[in-house]
Design a protein around this motif. Structure first.
Motif, short mmCIF file in Angstrom:
data_model
loop_
_atom_site.label_atom_id
_atom_site.label_comp_id
_atom_site.label_asym_id
_atom_site.label_seq_id
_atom_site.Cartn_x
_atom_site.Cartn_y
_atom_site.Cartn_z
N UNK A 188 0.83 -1.19 0.00
CA UNK A 188 0.00 0.00 0.00
C UNK A 188 0.88 1.25 0.00
N UNK A 189 0.57 2.17 -0.90
CA UNK A 189 1.30 3.44 -0.97
C UNK A 189 1.09 4.27 0.29
N UNK A 190 -0.02 4.00 0.99
CA UNK A 190 -0.36 4.80 2.17
C UNK A 190 0.36 4.33 3.43
N UNK A 191 1.04 3.18 3.35
CA UNK A 191 1.70 2.64 4.53
C UNK A 191 3.20 2.91 4.50
N UNK A 192 3.75 3.24 5.65
CA UNK A 192 5.20 3.42 5.77
C UNK A 192 5.80 2.10 6.24
N UNK A 193 6.70 1.56 5.44
CA UNK A 193 7.32 0.28 5.78
C UNK A 193 8.65 0.50 6.51
N UNK A 194 8.98 -0.43 7.36
CA UNK A 194 10.21 -0.33 8.13
C UNK A 194 9.97 -0.75 9.56
N UNK A 195 11.03 -0.84 10.37
CA UNK A 195 10.90 -1.29 11.76
C UNK A 195 9.91 -0.45 12.55
N UNK A 196 9.17 -1.13 13.43
CA UNK A 196 8.19 -0.45 14.28
C UNK A 196 8.62 -0.52 15.75
N UNK A 197 8.17 0.47 16.49
CA UNK A 197 8.53 0.58 17.90
C UNK A 197 7.62 -0.29 18.77
N UNK A 198 8.22 -1.05 19.66
CA UNK A 198 7.47 -1.88 20.60
C UNK A 198 7.82 -1.46 22.02
#
Length: 342
Positions: free
Chosen positions: A256-266
């Motif tokens: 999806x173009x609307x989503x930012x891909x990459x590591x997420x904070x937990x």
């Protein structure tokens, strides 16, 4: 004299018009007359069954186990309105006919809980007496599209007034008496196909497999610390439904173009149920997987639907009672300089 007669006639009209009691139509009475006319026109040989559904056409009798309460039934189905339009379906070909097909959606047998109160009355009557391999088609009046139970058809008609009548064509593909045993067998088949050895210990219905060993002690992760992860969630058929990895999203047609891909904070916690992903709550199986991991570890959590999306699933991607697989990798902070500046 003529004038008097006309006046008297007008007086009677006024009095009668003012005093007449209008008879109210009972709930669903018009709908019932319409259905009876529709049956007479399109399926004159239809027979009533159960509390009052209409069986359409010839039934295909299966040669497998009997469908009896309580159990879980694996069902393939197509649902149409009275104009013949497909409204919902478990079948890919039917979805293609309606233009709603999406290769990432789940198509195939759906699990229905066949027990009173867990399935609507119309479907309960439709499934009653079927066998595995059997097929039936029935018109279910709207007043039977309810999870409530009454003693007579009249009571259903009086109490259920906001549902549309539908035509269901169903095939029984299988029966599971124990849904958890059925899910365990599905997980074992998945692991055998992918050469995964399941651990013997652990919470029932949850399995954690270490791919790349981490650092430090488990306790180091079980605090209010912040870590960063990449993850990929998938069904047992291999279809990815969520990921932080752009290439994986593109490879599985969910980019999806609307989503930012990459590591997420937990944000970790002293309790796996309190772990937050980018500030949001997570399903318990995801939390349990993180709970088993050490710093910089890569692992896979596989678990029953109890720890996932339960009895309802999630949209068109995850069906009810679906076991899930999550691959998670703990990674370095993607923006270490930002934290130092703050």
């Amino acid at each position: 004299m003529k004038f008097r007669l006309l006046a008297f006639a007008g007086l009677c009209t006024a009095v009668l018009g003012g005093c007449a009691v209008k008879e109210e139509t009972r709930p669903n009475e018009d709908e019932k007359m319409y259905l009876e006319a529709w049956i007479h026109t399109h399926h004159p040989d239809a027979e009533k069954a159960g509390m009052g559904i209409y069986m359409l056409g010839a039934e295909k009798t299966g040669d497998g186990e009997d469908v009896t309460m309580p159990c879980y039934v694996l069902v393939s189905y197509v649902v149409r309105d009275l104009e013949g339009n497909i409204t919902t379906s478990s079948d890919a070909e039917s979805a293609k006919q309606t233009g709603s097909y999406n290769e990432t959606y789940y198509y195939g047998p759906q699990v229905w809980s066949f027990r009173e109160g867990a399935i609507n009355k119309g479907l309960e009557d439709l499934l009653a007496g079927m066998k595995v391999g059997g097929e039936r088609e029935a018109l279910i009046p709207g007043w039977f599209m309810t999870y409530n139970r009454y003693d007579t058809e009249e009571e259903y008609m009086a109490n259920v007034t906001d549902q549309s009548s539908r035509i269901y064509k169903v095939r029984v593909d299988g029966i599971a008496e124990d849904i958890y045993e059925w899910q365990t067998e599905a997980i074992e088949e998945y692991c055998a196909e992918h050469s995964i050895t399941l651990p013997e210990a652990g919470p029932e219905g949850f399995y954690y497999i270490t791919e790349t060993a981490g650092e430090g002690e488990l306790e180091d992760m079980h605090r209010d610390t912040t870590v960063y992860i990449n993850y990929t969630g998938m069904r047992l058929d291999g279809q990815v439904f969520d990921t932080t990895v752009e290439k994986t999203a593109k490879d599985h047609n969910i980019f999806s173009e609307d989503k930012t891909y990459g590591p997420m904070e937990v944000t970790m916690s002293s309790d796996s149920t309190q772990i937050k992903l980018d500030g949001n709550s997570i399903i318990s199986g995801f939390g349990k997987t993180l709970w088993e991991m050490k710093a910089m570890e890569k692992g896979t959590g596989i678990f029953w639907s109890t720890y996932g999306y339960g009895t309802s699933g999630s949209g068109s991607l995850i069906p009810a009672y679906a076991p899930l697989v999550f691959e998670i990798e703990l990674v370095p902070d993607p923006d270490p300089d930002e934290e130092e500046e703050e």
